[in-house]
Write a protein that holds these residues in place. Sequence first.
Motif, PDB file in Angstrom:
ATOM      1  N   UNK A 100      47.043 -20.058 -48.210  1.00 56.02           N
ATOM      2  CA  UNK A 100      46.455 -19.773 -49.850  1.00 56.02           C
ATOM      3  C   UNK A 100      45.619 -18.501 -49.818  1.00 56.02           C
ATOM      4  N   UNK A 101      44.757 -19.132 -48.836  1.00 58.11           N
ATOM      5  CA  UNK A 101      43.672 -18.050 -48.918  1.00 58.11           C
ATOM      6  C   UNK A 101      44.315 -16.270 -48.346  1.00 58.11           C
ATOM      7  N   UNK A 102      45.127 -16.062 -47.520  1.00 59.25           N
ATOM      8  CA  UNK A 102      45.675 -15.426 -46.789  1.00 59.25           C
ATOM      9  C   UNK A 102      46.848 -14.588 -48.217  1.00 59.25           C
ATOM     10  N   UNK A 103      47.106 -15.016 -48.747  1.00 61.20           N
ATOM     11  CA  UNK A 103      47.889 -14.787 -50.421  1.00 61.20           C
ATOM     12  C   UNK A 103      47.082 -14.066 -50.935  1.00 61.20           C
ATOM     13  N   UNK A 104      45.719 -14.851 -51.146  1.00 56.49           N
ATOM     14  CA  UNK A 104      44.412 -13.956 -52.229  1.00 56.49           C
ATOM     15  C   UNK A 104      44.244 -13.110 -51.651  1.00 56.49           C
ATOM     16  N   UNK A 105      44.103 -12.290 -50.010  1.00 55.02           N
ATOM     17  CA  UNK A 105      43.714 -11.453 -49.381  1.00 55.02           C
ATOM     18  C   UNK A 105      45.076 -10.464 -49.562  1.00 55.02           C
ATOM     19  N   UNK A 106      45.818 -10.646 -49.592  1.00 59.30           N
ATOM     20  CA  UNK A 106      47.104  -9.491 -49.348  1.00 59.30           C
ATOM     21  C   UNK A 106      47.047  -8.352 -50.961  1.00 59.30           C
ATOM     22  N   UNK A 107      47.532 -10.114 -51.519  1.00 60.51           N
ATOM     23  CA  UNK A 107      47.526  -9.564 -53.171  1.00 60.51           C
ATOM     24  C   UNK A 107      46.214  -8.946 -53.605  1.00 60.51           C
ATOM     25  N   UNK A 108      44.811  -9.495 -53.279  1.00 60.49           N
ATOM     26  CA  UNK A 108      43.913  -9.035 -53.717  1.00 60.49           C
ATOM     27  C   UNK A 108      43.919  -7.634 -53.413  1.00 60.49           C
ATOM     28  N   UNK A 109      44.314  -7.171 -51.958  1.00 56.02           N
ATOM     29  CA  UNK A 109      44.360  -5.962 -50.860  1.00 56.02           C
ATOM     30  C   UNK A 109      45.691  -4.640 -51.994  1.00 56.02           C
ATOM     31  N   UNK A 110      46.831  -5.479 -52.147  1.00 60.09           N
ATOM     32  CA  UNK A 110      48.175  -4.427 -52.299  1.00 60.09           C
ATOM     33  C   UNK A 110      47.807  -4.123 -54.017  1.00 60.09           C
ATOM     34  N   UNK A 111      46.511  -4.913 -54.918  1.00 56.39           N
ATOM     35  CA  UNK A 111      46.747  -5.284 -56.276  1.00 56.39           C
ATOM     36  C   UNK A 111      45.496  -3.094 -56.427  1.00 56.39           C
ATOM     37  N   UNK A 112      44.208  -3.712 -55.018  1.00 56.37           N
ATOM     38  CA  UNK A 112      43.079  -2.762 -55.092  1.00 56.37           C
ATOM     39  C   UNK A 112      43.860  -1.610 -55.038  1.00 56.37           C
ATOM     40  N   UNK A 113      44.972  -1.781 -53.841  1.00 54.41           N
ATOM     41  CA  UNK A 113      45.482  -0.280 -53.519  1.00 54.41           C
ATOM     42  C   UNK A 113      46.346   0.746 -54.868  1.00 54.41           C
ATOM     43  N   UNK A 114      47.157  -0.063 -55.860  1.00 53.17           N
ATOM     44  CA  UNK A 114      47.864   0.492 -56.519  1.00 53.17           C
ATOM     45  C   UNK A 114      46.974   0.674 -58.033  1.00 53.17           C
ATOM     46  N   UNK A 115      45.876   0.393 -58.114  1.00 56.22           N
ATOM     47  CA  UNK A 115      45.163   0.478 -59.168  1.00 56.22           C
ATOM     48  C   UNK A 115      44.143   1.467 -58.885  1.00 56.22           C
ATOM     49  N   UNK A 116      43.700   1.982 -57.434  1.00 60.05           N
ATOM     50  CA  UNK A 116      43.017   3.788 -57.016  1.00 60.05           C
ATOM     51  C   UNK A 116      43.934   4.617 -56.899  1.00 60.05           C
ATOM     52  N   UNK A 117      45.013   4.239 -56.396  1.00 56.30           N
ATOM     53  CA  UNK A 117      45.784   5.789 -56.912  1.00 56.30           C
ATOM     54  C   UNK A 117      46.112   5.663 -58.149  1.00 56.30           C
ATOM     55  N   UNK A 118      46.261   4.707 -58.619  1.00 55.12           N
ATOM     56  CA  UNK A 118      46.641   5.338 -60.088  1.00 55.12           C
ATOM     57  C   UNK A 118      45.648   6.184 -60.889  1.00 55.12           C
ATOM     58  N   UNK A 119      44.768   5.740 -60.310  1.00 57.82           N
ATOM     59  CA  UNK A 119      43.623   6.143 -61.201  1.00 57.82           C
ATOM     60  C   UNK A 119      42.308   6.822 -60.847  1.00 57.82           C
ATOM     61  N   UNK A 120      43.214   7.459 -60.205  1.00 52.52           N
ATOM     62  CA  UNK A 120      42.132   8.064 -58.731  1.00 52.52           C
ATOM     63  C   UNK A 120      41.872   9.707 -59.663  1.00 52.52           C
ATOM     64  N   UNK A 121      42.417  10.160 -60.428  1.00 50.41           N
ATOM     65  CA  UNK A 121      42.763  11.701 -60.884  1.00 50.41           C
ATOM     66  C   UNK A 121      40.781  10.661 -61.817  1.00 50.41           C
ATOM     67  N   UNK A 122      41.343  10.235 -62.339  1.00 52.49           N
ATOM     68  CA  UNK A 122      40.382  10.094 -63.625  1.00 52.49           C
ATOM     69  C   UNK A 122      38.968   9.634 -62.896  1.00 52.49           C
TER      70      UNK A 122
END
Length: 273
Positions: free
Chosen positions: A227-249
């Motif tokens: 469960x800890x590993x899931x949170x780390x991986x899922x949170x990392x993927x979510x953060x990367x996706x958010x950074x890429x999409x909102x980077x121009x702003x």
Amino acid sequence: MVYEEPKEEKIRSPPSYQFNDVLRRIVCGGAAGMIAKTVTAPLERIKMLAQTGDHGLAGRSSVVSLYRGIIRQEGVAGLWAGNGSNLLRIFPAKGIIFSTNDLYERLLRNHVWKINDSALKSPGSLSFMAGGMAGLTASACTYPLDFVRGRVSGTMANAVGTKHYTGIWETMVLTVRDEGVFTLYRGVTPTLIGAIPYEGIKFGTVGLLDKLIPADDSLGESSKSSKILRKVLFGGVGGVMACIITYPNDTVRRLLQLQGSRSSIAGERTGYW
């Protein structure tokens, strides 16, 4: 006389327990955010200099050239310039996000999506909205500290080591004295615009991954580490996706924060568009 079975009453958590749970989320979320931001501060500094272009390096700047420029002109400590204001901001910001996300999700489940069964997982759209509203709340409450960080981290010292913005208090005093107190909220428009999609995409991605890849509760004790590993991986993927999409702003936000300042790009851009 007709016998009626007693109705089951919903067990509600006492207010003290709810307060302790919120406090725990604020402390844990804030501490985790402080550690993460301190570790990644050098990369954040390089990213912000690349966004603003206020580094004085000739030609096209790369990660390596910016890194060498910071070391040469500001020393190793320059890699963490602006991290102090970031830590002051990130603790309450992350705490607000972690605590209000659950609050908004509960309100949306009960009053908008009408999901009364606690066993049902929240849909991705609900997680997106709750996360976005939590990010918007945190950004609005802590923006002046983010503004200070943008001016400290977004500019590099010149060849002789001179730099106008070097500390939290000094930057605030110079800004208010030269440009007025409302300048501390310059660039807040793209910040608030980007807060909803950033946190929404992050929490929405985590919720989507959790729904697509459900946890296996049959593993027993080993499920805790998974469960800890899931949170780390899922949170990392979510953060990367958010950074890429909102980077121009985010780039527009950093450029607006330097407008009217003592940087080399001051006055080149006057608005969001």
